[in-house]
Motif scaffolding. Structure first.
Motif, PDB file in Angstrom:
ATOM      1  N   ARG A  22      11.218  -7.529 -23.772  1.00 28.94           N
ATOM      2  CA  ARG A  22      10.696  -8.575 -22.903  1.00 28.94           C
ATOM      3  C   ARG A  22       9.530  -8.003 -22.105  1.00 28.94           C
ATOM      4  O   ARG A  22       9.723  -7.177 -21.220  1.00 28.94           O
ATOM      5  N   LEU A  23       8.323  -8.420 -22.422  1.00 33.82           N
ATOM      6  CA  LEU A  23       7.128  -7.834 -21.829  1.00 33.82           C
ATOM      7  C   LEU A  23       6.728  -8.594 -20.567  1.00 33.82           C
ATOM      8  O   LEU A  23       5.804  -9.395 -20.566  1.00 33.82           O
ATOM      9  N   SER A  24       7.451  -8.370 -19.494  1.00 35.70           N
ATOM     10  CA  SER A  24       7.117  -9.016 -18.234  1.00 35.70           C
ATOM     11  C   SER A  24       5.953  -8.279 -17.575  1.00 35.70           C
ATOM     12  O   SER A  24       5.792  -7.070 -17.747  1.00 35.70           O
ATOM     13  N   GLU A  25       5.137  -9.025 -16.837  1.00 36.97           N
ATOM     14  CA  GLU A  25       3.963  -8.451 -16.203  1.00 36.97           C
ATOM     15  C   GLU A  25       4.130  -8.380 -14.693  1.00 36.97           C
ATOM     16  O   GLU A  25       4.935  -9.096 -14.102  1.00 36.97           O
ATOM     17  N   LEU A  26       3.347  -7.506 -14.082  1.00 41.08           N
ATOM     18  CA  LEU A  26       3.315  -7.441 -12.630  1.00 41.08           C
ATOM     19  C   LEU A  26       2.623  -8.682 -12.082  1.00 41.08           C
ATOM     20  O   LEU A  26       1.679  -9.191 -12.677  1.00 41.08           O
ATOM     21  N   SER A  27       3.085  -9.148 -10.947  1.00 41.49           N
ATOM     22  CA  SER A  27       2.395 -10.242 -10.272  1.00 41.49           C
ATOM     23  C   SER A  27       1.157  -9.684  -9.571  1.00 41.49           C
ATOM     24  O   SER A  27       1.024  -8.470  -9.377  1.00 41.49           O
ATOM     25  N   ASP A  28       0.232 -10.567  -9.202  1.00 35.98           N
ATOM     26  CA  ASP A  28      -0.956 -10.118  -8.468  1.00 35.98           C
ATOM     27  C   ASP A  28      -0.567  -9.416  -7.179  1.00 35.98           C
ATOM     28  O   ASP A  28      -1.178  -8.403  -6.791  1.00 35.98           O
ATOM     29  N   ASP A  29       0.456  -9.924  -6.508  1.00 38.54           N
ATOM     30  CA  ASP A  29       0.915  -9.308  -5.264  1.00 38.54           C
ATOM     31  C   ASP A  29       1.410  -7.892  -5.510  1.00 38.54           C
ATOM     32  O   ASP A  29       1.109  -6.970  -4.733  1.00 38.54           O
ATOM     33  N   GLN A  30       2.147  -7.663  -6.589  1.00 38.90           N
ATOM     34  CA  GLN A  30       2.656  -6.332  -6.906  1.00 38.90           C
ATOM     35  C   GLN A  30       1.518  -5.375  -7.245  1.00 38.90           C
ATOM     36  O   GLN A  30       1.535  -4.207  -6.830  1.00 38.90           O
ATOM     37  N   VAL A  31       0.524  -5.858  -7.987  1.00 41.89           N
ATOM     38  CA  VAL A  31      -0.618  -5.013  -8.342  1.00 41.89           C
ATOM     39  C   VAL A  31      -1.355  -4.563  -7.084  1.00 41.89           C
ATOM     40  O   VAL A  31      -1.684  -3.380  -6.925  1.00 41.89           O
ATOM     41  N   PHE A  32      -1.607  -5.493  -6.166  1.00 44.97           N
ATOM     42  CA  PHE A  32      -2.357  -5.135  -4.966  1.00 44.97           C
ATOM     43  C   PHE A  32      -1.541  -4.271  -4.014  1.00 44.97           C
ATOM     44  O   PHE A  32      -2.113  -3.421  -3.312  1.00 44.97           O
ATOM     45  N   ARG A  33      -0.254  -4.461  -3.977  1.00 45.91           N
ATOM     46  CA  ARG A  33       0.586  -3.576  -3.146  1.00 45.91           C
ATOM     47  C   ARG A  33       0.507  -2.142  -3.641  1.00 45.91           C
ATOM     48  O   ARG A  33       0.493  -1.193  -2.849  1.00 45.91           O
ATOM     49  N   PHE A  34       0.434  -1.969  -4.959  1.00 43.15           N
ATOM     50  CA  PHE A  34       0.269  -0.624  -5.516  1.00 43.15           C
ATOM     51  C   PHE A  34      -1.125  -0.082  -5.205  1.00 43.15           C
ATOM     52  O   PHE A  34      -1.274   1.066  -4.761  1.00 43.15           O
ATOM     53  N   LEU A  35      -2.160  -0.905  -5.431  1.00 45.54           N
ATOM     54  CA  LEU A  35      -3.529  -0.444  -5.237  1.00 45.54           C
ATOM     55  C   LEU A  35      -3.806  -0.033  -3.791  1.00 45.54           C
ATOM     56  O   LEU A  35      -4.577   0.900  -3.543  1.00 45.54           O
ATOM     57  N   LYS A  36      -3.184  -0.702  -2.845  1.00 46.31           N
ATOM     58  CA  LYS A  36      -3.407  -0.357  -1.436  1.00 46.31           C
ATOM     59  C   LYS A  36      -2.839   1.006  -1.092  1.00 46.31           C
ATOM     60  O   LYS A  36      -3.271   1.631  -0.114  1.00 46.31           O
ATOM     61  N   ARG A  37      -1.908   1.485  -1.861  1.00 42.89           N
ATOM     62  CA  ARG A  37      -1.351   2.825  -1.651  1.00 42.89           C
ATOM     63  C   ARG A  37      -2.053   3.862  -2.519  1.00 42.89           C
ATOM     64  O   ARG A  37      -2.047   5.045  -2.199  1.00 42.89           O
ATOM     65  N   TYR A  38      -2.644   3.418  -3.612  1.00 41.98           N
ATOM     66  CA  TYR A  38      -3.381   4.316  -4.496  1.00 41.98           C
ATOM     67  C   TYR A  38      -4.764   4.624  -3.912  1.00 41.98           C
ATOM     68  O   TYR A  38      -5.227   5.771  -3.940  1.00 41.98           O
ATOM     69  N   TYR A  39      -5.439   3.604  -3.396  1.00 39.28           N
ATOM     70  CA  TYR A  39      -6.720   3.784  -2.712  1.00 39.28           C
ATOM     71  C   TYR A  39      -6.476   3.554  -1.224  1.00 39.28           C
ATOM     72  O   TYR A  39      -6.653   2.444  -0.717  1.00 39.28           O
ATOM     73  N   ASN A  40      -6.071   4.591  -0.529  1.00 39.42           N
ATOM     74  CA  ASN A  40      -5.598   4.398   0.849  1.00 39.42           C
ATOM     75  C   ASN A  40      -6.517   4.977   1.915  1.00 39.42           C
ATOM     76  O   ASN A  40      -6.145   5.028   3.088  1.00 39.42           O
ATOM     77  N   GLU A  41      -7.716   5.411   1.541  1.00 44.43           N
ATOM     78  CA  GLU A  41      -8.629   5.956   2.551  1.00 44.43           C
ATOM     79  C   GLU A  41      -9.347   4.815   3.269  1.00 44.43           C
ATOM     80  O   GLU A  41      -9.893   3.909   2.641  1.00 44.43           O
ATOM     81  N   ILE A  42      -9.350   4.890   4.597  1.00 46.03           N
ATOM     82  CA  ILE A  42      -9.958   3.852   5.419  1.00 46.03           C
ATOM     83  C   ILE A  42     -11.455   4.115   5.560  1.00 46.03           C
ATOM     84  O   ILE A  42     -11.873   5.205   5.951  1.00 46.03           O
ATOM     85  N   SER A  43     -12.268   3.122   5.267  1.00 43.21           N
ATOM     86  CA  SER A  43     -13.715   3.289   5.326  1.00 43.21           C
ATOM     87  C   SER A  43     -14.195   3.535   6.753  1.00 43.21           C
ATOM     88  O   SER A  43     -15.085   4.344   6.985  1.00 43.21           O
ATOM     89  N   SER A  44     -13.597   2.860   7.704  1.00 42.54           N
ATOM     90  CA  SER A  44     -14.051   2.965   9.090  1.00 42.54           C
ATOM     91  C   SER A  44     -13.817   4.350   9.677  1.00 42.54           C
ATOM     92  O   SER A  44     -14.460   4.729  10.656  1.00 42.54           O
ATOM     93  N   THR A  45     -12.900   5.142   9.070  1.00 40.78           N
ATOM     94  CA  THR A  45     -12.633   6.485   9.580  1.00 40.78           C
ATOM     95  C   THR A  45     -13.334   7.555   8.756  1.00 40.78           C
ATOM     96  O   THR A  45     -13.216   8.736   9.033  1.00 40.78           O
TER      97      THR A  45
END
Length: 423
Positions: free
Chosen positions: A17-40
């Motif tokens: 059963r090839l279930s996919e990640l939801s958009d919310d799940q993808v972005f929750r991962f990406l926010k932890r993968y690319y976690n450097e803050i530009s303002s700092t």
């Protein structure tokens, strides 16, 4: 070997059963993968050349929701505003204002990201459009505060949106998606076939960051005086050393002596000019359970052994970081040690591991590898250990012979109720 193995396992994945990640799940991962803050960050946005920041991912999430994840291009038109205003529908008016507030972007920040990454076609088109329109109302530097229901410039906004629709329609051939969902689903089936041959599996996700040191003149003089070193190569700038390293590294399969069944790898250049090498692994855990510390140690040892004797070794430094702990923070329930068969756990594992390698490409794709390598040709490289699978198949055949005292013979038809006459 691949053909022999594939033919003997034609039906083993029919129920996957090839279930996919939801958009919310993808972005929750990406926010932890690319976690450097530009303002700092030490750099200002105007001096940054390429890279993805936490704020970039936040903006992509809003733009994907407004431009990609809806049925008709943009969620609200002028007629919706007029209907809500006439009916004094305050909730609908607030929804419309919030929707268009989400389209306000920092153009410079997004251009920094696009210089090394591909985004969804509609997202790229919108960024280019906002950048091309002088004093566009969707530029964040044109606004100090978000719009409210009292100051929302609806006539100007809907006029701008109509201009964007025309802009995109005229350039559809330019803005094309390169994401191929059926391709990664086919690879998921190959992985499922491979792991079905084992009793227990383990999964691991790591990122290895490589960078080139800029040595002092004293250190460099010491290296160039070494007869085994090449002064010309040693004097190259760090960016060239890193490029040469990538070309060499692309031909390496970093697994050491780990009992790997399959791996996925992808490479990008991050905001610090580092090579970010991400590797996901499914390991045979039938005979022993490897801890994350043991896996990390084996990866470090393998890289060190492979670089030994190469001219760039004194210049390249690296760090190995465990990434699958992100799954723990997300609470997704990915189980590292799976006793097979367990369809539910395998489905969950494939959903996340393949999702973060393939599905993420529908939102953000690295495109900043200048070196002519397999990493530049294929965004994700999948390897399956067919030699290991053939060895298992051979071992199973030997055990079958031992049980039958040699070559297995066809069984004779025997009727237990037939009378046996003794002479």
């Amino acid at each position: 070997m691949q053909d022999s193995y594939s033919k003997s396992n034609k039906d083993s994945h029919t129920n996957l059963r090839l279930s996919e990640l939801s958009d919310d799940q993808v972005f929750r991962f990406l926010k932890r993968y690319y976690n450097e803050i530009s303002s700092t960050s030490e750099d200002t946005s105007k001096t940054k050349s390429t890279g993805i920041y936490f704020e970039t991912i936040e903006t992509l999430e809003r733009l994907n929701r407004c431009l990609v994840g809806i049925s008709y291009f943009l969620g609200y038109a002028k007629v919706d505003w007029d209907d809500a205003s006439r009916g004094q529908n305050k909730n609908k008016i607030n929804e419309i204002v919030d929707f268009y507030n989400d389209l306000i972007i920092d153009v410079d920040l997004m251009k920094v990201g696009m210089s090394g990454y591909d985004f969804d076609p509609k997202v790229r088109a919108f960024i280019h459009f906002v950048d091309s329109v002088e004093n566009c109302r969707f530029r964040s530097n044109m606004k100090t505060n978000l719009w409210t229901t009292d100051n929302f410039p609806h006539d100007a906004i809907f006029k701008t949106i109509d201009q964007f629709k025309q802009y995109f329609e005229e350039r559809k051939k330019i803005y094309r998606s390169t994401f191929n969902s059926p391709e990664w689903k086919g690879e998921a089936k190959e992985v499922e076939k491979a792991i079905s041959q084992f009793k227990r599996i383990n999964q691991a996700l790591y990122v290895i960051k490589f960078s080139a040191r800029d040595l002092s003149e004293e250190d460099l003089a010491g290296l160039t005086s070494d007869p085994s070193s090449n002064p010309y190569l040693a004097s190259r700038p760090p960016s060239q050393k890193l490029r040469d390293f990538i070309e060499w590294f692309s031909s390496q399969h970093i697994v050491g002596n780990l009992p790997w069944i399959c791996t996925w790898t992808k490479v990008e250049i991050d905001i610090h000019k580092q090579v970010r090498f991400t590797i996901g692994m499914v390991l045979d855990d039938s005979d022993q359970t490897l801890s994350p510390k043991q896996i990390k140690s084996e990866l470090i040892g393998d890289i060190t052994r492979r670089m030994k004797g190469h001219w760039f070794k004194p210049f390249i430094i690296f760090d190995v970081v465990q990434l699958d702990q992100i799954f723990d923070h997300l609470g997704v329930g990915v189980i590292r040690n799976i006793k097979l068969p367990s369809k539910r756990k395998v489905d969950l594992m494939l959903k996340w591991y393949l999702g973060v390698f393939y599905q993420v490409d529908a939102i953000i794709q690295p495109s900043n590898l200048e070196a002519e390598t397999c990493f530049a040709d294929s965004r994700v490289i999948q390897n399956i250990n067919y030699r290991k699978l053939e060895n298992i198949k051979g071992e199973q055949g030997r055990k079958a012979k031992l049980r039958t005292g040699g070559t297995a013979k066809p069984q004779l038809n025997w009727n237990p109720f037939k009378t046996i006459r003794l002479h």
